[in-house]
Motif scaffolding. Sequence first.
Motif, PDB file in Angstrom:
ATOM      1  N   GLY A 126     -12.052   5.479  -1.103  1.00 45.26           N
ATOM      2  CA  GLY A 126     -13.118   5.609  -0.123  1.00 45.26           C
ATOM      3  C   GLY A 126     -13.009   4.635   1.033  1.00 45.26           C
ATOM      4  N   ARG A 127     -12.137   3.646   0.925  1.00 46.30           N
ATOM      5  CA  ARG A 127     -11.962   2.660   2.003  1.00 46.30           C
ATOM      6  C   ARG A 127     -10.569   2.726   2.621  1.00 46.30           C
ATOM      7  N   PHE A 128      -9.561   3.006   1.815  1.00 50.35           N
ATOM      8  CA  PHE A 128      -8.178   3.041   2.292  1.00 50.35           C
ATOM      9  C   PHE A 128      -7.696   4.485   2.336  1.00 50.35           C
ATOM     10  N   THR A 129      -6.818   4.764   3.293  1.00 49.19           N
ATOM     11  CA  THR A 129      -6.212   6.082   3.400  1.00 49.19           C
ATOM     12  C   THR A 129      -4.715   5.930   3.630  1.00 49.19           C
ATOM     13  N   ILE A 130      -3.926   6.567   2.780  1.00 50.67           N
ATOM     14  CA  ILE A 130      -2.482   6.564   2.944  1.00 50.67           C
ATOM     15  C   ILE A 130      -2.070   7.883   3.601  1.00 50.67           C
ATOM     16  N   SER A 131      -1.132   7.783   4.525  1.00 47.91           N
ATOM     17  CA  SER A 131      -0.630   8.980   5.189  1.00 47.91           C
ATOM     18  C   SER A 131       0.847   8.784   5.495  1.00 47.91           C
ATOM     19  N   ARG A 132       1.488   9.869   5.883  1.00 52.18           N
ATOM     20  CA  ARG A 132       2.932   9.798   6.063  1.00 52.18           C
ATOM     21  C   ARG A 132       3.367  10.705   7.200  1.00 52.18           C
ATOM     22  N   ASP A 133       4.304  10.226   7.982  1.00 56.62           N
ATOM     23  CA  ASP A 133       4.966  11.021   9.012  1.00 56.62           C
ATOM     24  C   ASP A 133       6.366  11.305   8.494  1.00 56.62           C
ATOM     25  N   ASN A 134       6.570  12.513   7.978  1.00 53.92           N
ATOM     26  CA  ASN A 134       7.851  12.835   7.353  1.00 53.92           C
ATOM     27  C   ASN A 134       9.004  12.796   8.359  1.00 53.92           C
ATOM     28  N   ALA A 135       8.734  13.190   9.577  1.00 57.25           N
ATOM     29  CA  ALA A 135       9.797  13.217  10.590  1.00 57.25           C
ATOM     30  C   ALA A 135      10.312  11.815  10.896  1.00 57.25           C
ATOM     31  N   ASN A 161       9.926   9.252   8.620  1.00 60.03           N
ATOM     32  CA  ASN A 161      10.057   8.519   7.355  1.00 60.03           C
ATOM     33  C   ASN A 161       9.183   7.263   7.360  1.00 60.03           C
ATOM     34  N   THR A 162       7.976   7.428   7.823  1.00 62.87           N
ATOM     35  CA  THR A 162       7.048   6.314   7.967  1.00 62.87           C
ATOM     36  C   THR A 162       5.775   6.591   7.180  1.00 62.87           C
ATOM     37  N   VAL A 163       5.303   5.560   6.501  1.00 62.65           N
ATOM     38  CA  VAL A 163       4.051   5.664   5.757  1.00 62.65           C
ATOM     39  C   VAL A 163       3.063   4.663   6.351  1.00 62.65           C
ATOM     40  N   TYR A 164       1.802   5.065   6.356  1.00 66.11           N
ATOM     41  CA  TYR A 164       0.742   4.240   6.916  1.00 66.11           C
ATOM     42  C   TYR A 164      -0.321   3.962   5.856  1.00 66.11           C
ATOM     43  N   LEU A 165      -1.005   2.854   6.005  1.00 61.02           N
ATOM     44  CA  LEU A 165      -2.152   2.556   5.161  1.00 61.02           C
ATOM     45  C   LEU A 165      -3.284   2.107   6.075  1.00 61.02           C
ATOM     46  N   GLN A 166      -4.257   2.976   6.246  1.00 58.63           N
ATOM     47  CA  GLN A 166      -5.439   2.642   7.019  1.00 58.63           C
ATOM     48  C   GLN A 166      -6.442   1.984   6.092  1.00 58.63           C
ATOM     49  N   ILE A 223       1.759   8.297  -1.912  1.00 55.48           N
ATOM     50  CA  ILE A 223       1.787   9.656  -1.384  1.00 55.48           C
ATOM     51  C   ILE A 223       3.132  10.258  -1.747  1.00 55.48           C
ATOM     52  N   ILE A 224       3.088  11.412  -2.423  1.00 52.29           N
ATOM     53  CA  ILE A 224       4.319  12.041  -2.857  1.00 52.29           C
ATOM     54  C   ILE A 224       4.800  13.031  -1.802  1.00 52.29           C
ATOM     55  N   SER A 225       5.975  13.588  -2.035  1.00 57.14           N
ATOM     56  CA  SER A 225       6.607  14.411  -1.016  1.00 57.14           C
ATOM     57  C   SER A 225       5.765  15.621  -0.641  1.00 57.14           C
ATOM     58  N   GLY A 226       4.991  16.136  -1.577  1.00 56.41           N
ATOM     59  CA  GLY A 226       4.156  17.292  -1.281  1.00 56.41           C
ATOM     60  C   GLY A 226       2.882  16.960  -0.542  1.00 56.41           C
ATOM     61  N   GLY A 227       2.606  15.682  -0.395  1.00 55.52           N
ATOM     62  CA  GLY A 227       1.421  15.263   0.332  1.00 55.52           C
ATOM     63  C   GLY A 227       0.271  14.810  -0.536  1.00 55.52           C
ATOM     64  N   ASN A 228       0.390  14.992  -1.846  1.00 54.65           N
ATOM     65  CA  ASN A 228      -0.677  14.527  -2.729  1.00 54.65           C
ATOM     66  C   ASN A 228      -0.742  13.008  -2.711  1.00 54.65           C
TER      67      ASN A 228
END
Length: 121
Positions: free
Chosen positions: A65-74, A76-81, A51-56
């Motif tokens: 279709g099975r994994f989802t990456i997301s980020r909490d910019n405040a 500085n944490t990234v998640y992988l569901q 996941i890049i800084s712009g959210g892409n």
Amino acid sequence: QVQLVESGGGLVKPGGSLRLSCAASGSIYRINYMAWYRQAPGKERELVAVIISGGNTNYADSVKGRFTISRDNAKNTVYLQMNSLKPEDTAVYYCNTRAMTIATITPNDYWGQGTQVTVSS
């Protein structure tokens, strides 16, 4: 320097779910991207999701279709569901970031220590 601390790995049955977290800390000026890689025994490390800084985001074909990456910019944490896990998802998962610190002009790559994910019945 940037430190990455991962959590959330473990043992899960096929079809189950896990959520990995990775918190970045240190004298961070800017994070260009955050990513998850994995390395299975006897195999090369491979990119799972980024996941890049712009959210892409971008994913390996094997996890789309099975994994989802997301980020909490405040935070500085990234998640992988990770859903619908398969035995072939078994690997050590590593958090990666390319970031600039207050002391550096150019961005550098930083890695976490890895967290084991085992999918088995």
